[in-house]
Design a protein around this motif. Structure first.
Motif, PDB file in Angstrom:
ATOM      1  N   GLY A   1      13.317  33.143  58.156  1.00  9.72           N
ATOM      2  CA  GLY A   1      12.892  32.603  56.696  1.00  9.72           C
ATOM      3  C   GLY A   1      14.186  32.155  56.250  1.00  9.72           C
ATOM      4  O   GLY A   1      13.947  31.204  55.299  1.00  9.72           O
ATOM      5  N   ASP A   2      15.461  32.612  56.423  1.00  6.76           N
ATOM      6  CA  ASP A   2      16.570  31.930  55.908  1.00  6.76           C
ATOM      7  C   ASP A   2      16.665  30.406  56.246  1.00  6.76           C
ATOM      8  O   ASP A   2      16.951  29.609  55.292  1.00  6.76           O
ATOM      9  CB  ASP A   2      17.954  32.685  56.510  1.00  6.76           C
ATOM     10  CG  ASP A   2      18.222  34.137  55.818  1.00  6.76           C
ATOM     11  OD1 ASP A   2      17.380  34.337  54.891  1.00  6.76           O
ATOM     12  OD2 ASP A   2      19.432  34.356  56.065  1.00  6.76           O
ATOM     13  N   LEU A   3      16.470  30.179  57.551  1.00  6.19           N
ATOM     14  CA  LEU A   3      16.570  28.663  57.976  1.00  6.19           C
ATOM     15  C   LEU A   3      15.466  27.763  57.431  1.00  6.19           C
ATOM     16  O   LEU A   3      15.514  26.830  56.861  1.00  6.19           O
ATOM     17  CB  LEU A   3      16.418  28.676  59.300  1.00  6.19           C
ATOM     18  CG  LEU A   3      17.455  28.859  60.309  1.00  6.19           C
ATOM     19  CD1 LEU A   3      17.295  28.999  61.607  1.00  6.19           C
ATOM     20  CD2 LEU A   3      18.543  28.191  59.884  1.00  6.19           C
ATOM     21  N   VAL A   4      13.948  28.409  57.150  1.00  4.98           N
ATOM     22  CA  VAL A   4      13.197  28.004  56.320  1.00  4.98           C
ATOM     23  C   VAL A   4      13.585  27.559  55.189  1.00  4.98           C
ATOM     24  O   VAL A   4      13.330  26.473  54.671  1.00  4.98           O
ATOM     25  CB  VAL A   4      11.981  28.517  56.625  1.00  4.98           C
ATOM     26  CG1 VAL A   4      10.623  28.063  55.725  1.00  4.98           C
ATOM     27  CG2 VAL A   4      11.318  28.715  57.941  1.00  4.98           C
ATOM     28  N   ALA A   5      14.007  28.529  54.332  1.00  4.12           N
ATOM     29  CA  ALA A   5      14.271  28.213  52.886  1.00  4.12           C
ATOM     30  C   ALA A   5      15.387  27.250  52.740  1.00  4.12           C
ATOM     31  O   ALA A   5      15.260  26.307  51.856  1.00  4.12           O
ATOM     32  CB  ALA A   5      14.853  29.675  52.320  1.00  4.12           C
ATOM     33  N   LEU A   6      16.268  27.369  53.649  1.00  7.09           N
ATOM     34  CA  LEU A   6      17.358  26.177  53.672  1.00  7.09           C
ATOM     35  C   LEU A   6      16.852  24.710  53.911  1.00  7.09           C
ATOM     36  O   LEU A   6      17.021  23.905  53.008  1.00  7.09           O
ATOM     37  CB  LEU A   6      18.314  26.503  54.462  1.00  7.09           C
ATOM     38  CG  LEU A   6      19.470  25.636  54.687  1.00  7.09           C
ATOM     39  CD1 LEU A   6      20.361  25.555  53.445  1.00  7.09           C
ATOM     40  CD2 LEU A   6      20.536  25.743  55.926  1.00  7.09           C
ATOM     41  N   ALA A   7      15.924  24.750  54.562  1.00  5.42           N
ATOM     42  CA  ALA A   7      15.042  23.311  55.058  1.00  5.42           C
ATOM     43  C   ALA A   7      14.523  22.781  53.764  1.00  5.42           C
ATOM     44  O   ALA A   7      14.182  21.600  53.503  1.00  5.42           O
ATOM     45  CB  ALA A   7      14.385  23.476  56.282  1.00  5.42           C
TER      46      ALA A   7
END
Length: 396
Positions: free
Chosen positions: A49-55
């Protein structure tokens, strides 16, 4: 979390995804989660979820950036390149073939298959929303943030709504989701130094400014192509369909190809798996005759992806350094909840409303969902079931 895989392992995993991930960027995130979080357990839902939010915050193709970061996390720089190549090349090759006249999906059978693949996307995104909601919205506050983000994403269409939803979710998380302990803290060991991050951001800026200057000064056609597609990739937030107006302005308004050619390629891009940014390969292939089209296709394909990947590399080392602080943790809790809301909004529009047009298509979507969630059938099998079901519904 440390690197435990090999570039070959990453390539095989993402090649499978590149051959079966139909439905656009939101659906891709669902495929990624099912394959790499649920099945292979490369990382957990919170880290994903962190990576998706960053992207979602960064310009460029969001799903490809997430895939690149996952490859980097798993197997270092070679793993990142393996993830990008394996996920990107299948659809790029198919679209270049289409540009050379290999027209598929232009008959009743093809139309039914395309309809079935859209229905599969409904099941994939629904599964992702269901699974991520259980992990990322476990309490009333985060569930409320997710609902608010969904409303924002539905009211403000496109990348503006997605970025606004993430931003509002992050602020709400900072206000509502602080906690004394740190249950969400897991180190993500991205092998990118701060110096490498700064260099990547500098290269991004130099190319953005320098390519149009070099193209104008030299008159080299290849530089014109690289400049046009690089700018399209650098200036788009949310990826996917958001890049289409920018590409239209470059290649249609610029007189490079006809509107009919553009729309035909866009239709073909809907029928192949992988990132929609590979539409650039189709456009590049049309810009030069014969075998030279392969070279311009490669230039266009690389140029449209490079800016988003450079920005991601530039941000990762700094993001990784601050994400474990209490305030950053609260921000990410809110942003992760907002990601669930964005996925839920996308599940409705455009995924559901474009795929489910009648009762039989809804029934097929339910079958695909049960196969994924209850029977745990691999996504590639569900893709075949959905495509066959779509053909059957069309013939009936």
């Amino acid at each position: 979390m440390t690197r435990t895989g090999s570039p070959g392992e990453v390539f095989r995993a993402f090649l499978r995804l590149g051959l079966t991930s139909f439905g656009g960027p939101i659906a891709h995130l669902g495929y990624f989660r099912d394959e790499l979080v649920t099945r292979r357990r490369w990382l957990g839902d919170r880290e994903y979820g962190d990576l998706v939010a960053l992207a979602q915050f960064l310009p460029g193709p969001a799903s490809s950036q997430v895939g690149f970061a996952l490859g980097l996390l798993r197997a270092g720089p070679l793993g990142a390149l393996a993830a990008w190549a394996a996920f990107t090349l299948p659809s790029a090759i198919l679209l270049v073939a289409f540009a050379y006249g290999a027209s598929l999906f232009d008959n009743t059978i093809g139309a039914g298959m395309l309809a079935g693949l859209k229905i599969v996307a409904v099941a994939i995104v629904a599964q992702a929303v269901w699974g991520m909601a259980r992990t990322l919205t476990p309490d009333a506050r985060r569930a409320s943030i997710a609902v608010g983000a969904a409303v924002i994403a539905l009211v403000l269409a496109g990348s503006v709504g997605q970025v606004a939803a993430i931003a509002v979710g992050a602020v709400a998380g900072l206000a509502l989701c602080r906690t004394a302990d740190q249950p969400d803290r897991v180190d993500l060991a991205f092998p990118v130094s701060k110096r490498a991050g700064v260099v990547a951001l500098a290269v991004f800026a130099v190319l953005l400014i320098g390519l149009p200057i070099a193209a104008a000064a030299t008159g080299i056609a290849a530089l014109d192509v690289a400049d046009a597609f690089y700018r399209a990739g650098a200036l788009v937030f949310g990826g996917g369909h958001v890049v289409l107006p920018l590409l239209d302005a470059e290649v249609v308004t610029g007189g490079w190809i006809t509107p009919e050619q553009f729309l035909a390629g866009y239709g073909a891009a809907q029928a192949v798996p992988g990132p929609l940014f590979t539409f650039a390969a189709y456009l590049g292939a049309l810009l030069a005759p014969g075998a030279a089209g392969l070279a311009t296709a490669a230039i266009a394909l690389v140029a449209i992806f490079v800016p988003g990947l450079l920005i991601l590399i530039g941000v990762l080392p700094f993001w990784n350094a601050v994400r474990t602080r209490p305030a950053a943790q609260a921000l990410m809790r809110g942003a992760n909840a907002a990601v669930v809301g964005i996925l839920a909004a996308a599940l409705y529009d455009p995924v559901f409303v474009t795929a489910v047009v009648d009762a039989p298509s809804f029934a097929l979507a339910l079958v695909c969902f049960v196969l994924l969630v209850a029977w745990r059938v691999p996504p590639w099998v569900v893709v075949i079931v959905g495509a066959a079901g779509g053909i059957l519904l069309t013939l009936l």
